[in-house]
Design an enzyme around this catalytic site. Structure first.
Site, PDB file in Angstrom:
ATOM      1  N   ARG A   1      20.531 -32.556   5.576  1.00 45.35           N
ATOM      2  CA  ARG A   1      19.268 -32.055   6.140  1.00 45.35           C
ATOM      3  C   ARG A   1      18.815 -32.902   7.338  1.00 45.35           C
ATOM      4  O   ARG A   1      19.042 -34.110   7.387  1.00 45.35           O
ATOM      5  CB  ARG A   1      18.204 -31.984   5.039  1.00 45.35           C
ATOM      6  CG  ARG A   1      18.583 -30.878   4.047  1.00 45.35           C
ATOM      7  CD  ARG A   1      17.664 -30.801   2.868  1.00 45.35           C
ATOM      8  NE  ARG A   1      16.330 -30.384   3.221  1.00 45.35           N
ATOM      9  CZ  ARG A   1      15.333 -30.291   2.332  1.00 45.35           C
ATOM     10  NH1 ARG A   1      15.550 -30.589   1.069  1.00 45.35           N
ATOM     11  NH2 ARG A   1      14.150 -29.895   2.716  1.00 45.35           N
TER      12      ARG A   1
ATOM     13  N   ASP B   1       7.585 -21.819   1.504  1.00 45.28           N
ATOM     14  CA  ASP B   1       8.400 -21.969   0.285  1.00 45.28           C
ATOM     15  C   ASP B   1       8.478 -20.677  -0.535  1.00 45.28           C
ATOM     16  O   ASP B   1       9.131 -20.647  -1.573  1.00 45.28           O
ATOM     17  CB  ASP B   1       7.819 -23.091  -0.593  1.00 45.28           C
ATOM     18  CG  ASP B   1       8.107 -24.466   0.003  1.00 45.28           C
ATOM     19  OD1 ASP B   1       9.052 -24.583   0.821  1.00 45.28           O
ATOM     20  OD2 ASP B   1       7.389 -25.422  -0.346  1.00 45.28           O
TER      21      ASP B   1
HETATM   22  C1  S3P Z   1       6.373 -29.875   1.850  1.00 46.85           C
HETATM   23  C2  S3P Z   1       6.433 -29.292   3.088  1.00 46.85           C
HETATM   24  C3  S3P Z   1       7.359 -28.187   3.399  1.00 46.85           C
HETATM   25  C4  S3P Z   1       7.852 -27.510   2.142  1.00 46.85           C
HETATM   26  C5  S3P Z   1       8.296 -28.490   1.093  1.00 46.85           C
HETATM   27  C6  S3P Z   1       7.172 -29.420   0.709  1.00 46.85           C
HETATM   28  C7  S3P Z   1       5.457 -31.016   1.646  1.00 46.85           C
HETATM   29  O1  S3P Z   1       8.466 -28.714   4.102  1.00 46.85           O
HETATM   30  O2  S3P Z   1       8.896 -26.613   2.458  1.00 46.85           O
HETATM   31  O3  S3P Z   1       8.740 -27.812  -0.080  1.00 46.85           O
HETATM   32  O4  S3P Z   1       5.171 -31.363   0.478  1.00 46.85           O
HETATM   33  O5  S3P Z   1       4.985 -31.558   2.649  1.00 46.85           O
HETATM   34  P1  S3P Z   1       8.438 -28.964   5.699  1.00 46.85           P
HETATM   35  O6  S3P Z   1       7.473 -30.034   6.003  1.00 46.85           O
HETATM   36  O7  S3P Z   1       9.846 -29.369   6.050  1.00 46.85           O
HETATM   37  O8  S3P Z   1       8.052 -27.647   6.293  1.00 46.85           O
END
Ligand code: S3P
Length: 440
Positions: free
Chosen positions: A120, A323
């Site tokens: 990632r 999500d």
């Molecule tokens: C999250 C932010 C999101 C989400 C992840 C949890 C967080 O990711 O998809 O499941 O807790 O800040 P991204 O910040 O990469 O969009």
């Protein structure tokens, strides 16, 4: 393998484990506060156990009993250099949030994880952290991240401009900003979840959010925080996870005659985009707000089986339901007419490439789906014939397809079902209690 089968109407009341995003933040922010924090309805699941184990590696003491997490925080200077690389498992939130805290504390540390996490993208945090003066290196922009440490104030630029709206990146930078020598300003192109801002504010941080428009009319979302900030301990109870509720919402919408109530769910508008999308599809969902806990609104959701039509989703709505696309994809399959998702290339960087895994696994159970570079198209009006689903190590893919089986014309078998415990332990039992037909 776990097998889900065509199910009768779902009925009853469910309550959910604590919110995953808030649990991660509560544990880590509490570790950075000086004193004892007590957090109720903490999510005890695979990903949050990774965060807690990481805190142990950093010398933080905590206890978790019956959903109550007690953290004995000693302030950022109380963190100790870990003796071994910190294993974040498959949890991007653990790694990206910790990176900000480790940078602020100036600790030498290695942050690593599963093969999936090692794939990632991390330059989105590594480059801005380096710009602030943190000593950190990635491997080709991916984990492991190696921090070489050194205690000195970090100096943010006038503004960070993020290319993608990301609460993980924003939170990483805010945490690094706790030891910055000037105001940190972060501009995002979309409304990413604001749990960090709300929680840090309750802990005494001077933090502001505002919205502006670019000359071309595109919205920009600005978060600003003044340093230095001593955080006060947390005393709070976390609401149920809206992202877990999404799977129950999808199940009730596709099982004919269903009428369910989900109690005590977080309804922060930066998280509930799926409700807007579902309503546009004709879903019968009622939200009854109950109040706020720790600055976060929560309430009850009543969902009744509905005849749905396809919709289009793009722009800021994508960010507010980032999500929820696995659950949405299943609902879209049962709707009349096509559903088109665009502007959602971020889905390729989640626990799996969700555009690819959703489309390939929809087809594996007999639902047509077309992959696009930045989204996907589900023609709708299909009843899945059934089949075997591979979740690719992604908890949300596993849960979405477990739901698909409840409305299918045949059985849906899910390989590696234990991956669901990463974010929603008790998911299958919750569905069984509502009347779903599942062979665990
Ligand atoms: C999250 C932010 C999101 C989400 C992840 C949890 C967080 O990711 O998809 O499941 O807790 O800040 P991204 O910040 O990469 O969009």
């Amino acid at each position: 393998m776990l097998t889900t089968a065509p199910s009768p109407a779902l009925h009853g009341t469910a309550s959910l484990p604590g919110d995953k995003s808030m649990s991660h933040r509560a544990a880590l922010f509490a570790a950075l506060a000086a004193g004892e924090s007590v957090i109720d309805n903490f999510l005890d699941a695979g990903v949050t156990r990774r965060m807690l184990a990481a805190l142990t590696g950093l010398g933080v003491r905590w206890e978790l009993e019956n959903g109550r997490l007690t953290v004995h925080g000693a302030g950022p200077a109380g963190l100790e250099p870990p003796h071994a690389p910190i294993d974040c498992g498959n949890s991007g939130t653990t790694l990206r949030l910790l990176a900000g805290a480790v940078a602020a504390a100036g600790l030498p540390a290695v942050l690593d994880g599963s093969a999936g996490l090692r794939a990632r993208p991390m330059n989105r945090i590594v480059l801005p952290l380096m710009e602030m003066g943190a000593r950190v290196a990635a491997v080709d922009g991916r984990p492991p991240l190696t921090f070489t440490g050194g205690r000195f104030p970090l100096t943010p630029p006038e503004r960070f401009h993020l290319n993608v709206a990301s609460a993980q990146v924003k939170t990483c930078l805010l945490l690094a900003g706790l030891s910055a020598d000037r105001t940190i300003r972060i501009v995002e192109p979309g409304p990413s979840r604001d749990h960090s801002e709300r929680m840090l504010k309750t802990m005494g941080a001077a933090i502001r959010s505002s919205r502006a428009d670019e000359p071309n009319g595109n919205p920009l979302y600005l978060t600003e925080m003044e340093p230095p900030t001593a955080l006060t301990p947390l005393r709070t109870a976390l609401p149920g996870d809206f992202s877990s509720a999404a799977f129950l919402i999808a199940a009730a919408l596709i099982c004919k005659g269903s009428d369910i109530l989900i109690e005590g769910v977080g309804i922060n508008p930066t998280r509930t985009g799926m409700l807007d999308a579902m309503r546009a599809m004709g879903a019968d969902i009622t939200v009854s707000p109950s109040g706020e806990k720790g600055g976060e609104p929560f309430g009850d959701l009543r969902i009744r089986h509905s005849r749905l039509r396809g919709t289009t989703i793009d722009g800021p709505l994508v960010v507010r339901m980032i999500d929820e696309f696995p659950a949405l994809a299943i609902v879209a399959a049962f709707a009349e007419g096509p559903t088109l998702i665009s502007g959602a290339e971020e889905l390729r960087h989640k626990e799996s490439d969700r555009i690819r895994s959703l489309c390939s696994q929809l087809r594996a159970i007999g639902i047509p789906a077309e992959e696009k570079p930045d989204g996907f198209l589900v023609p709708g009006g299909s009843v899945p014939s059934g089949g075997v689903v591979r979740p690719f190590g992604d908890h949300r893919i596993a849960m979405a397809f477990a739901v698909a089986g409840l409305g299918a014309g045949g059985l849906v078998a899910i390989a590696e079902p234990e991956v669901m415990d990463e974010s929603f332990p008790g998911f299958i039992q919750t569905l069984l209690d509502l009347g779903a037909r599942i062979d665990p």
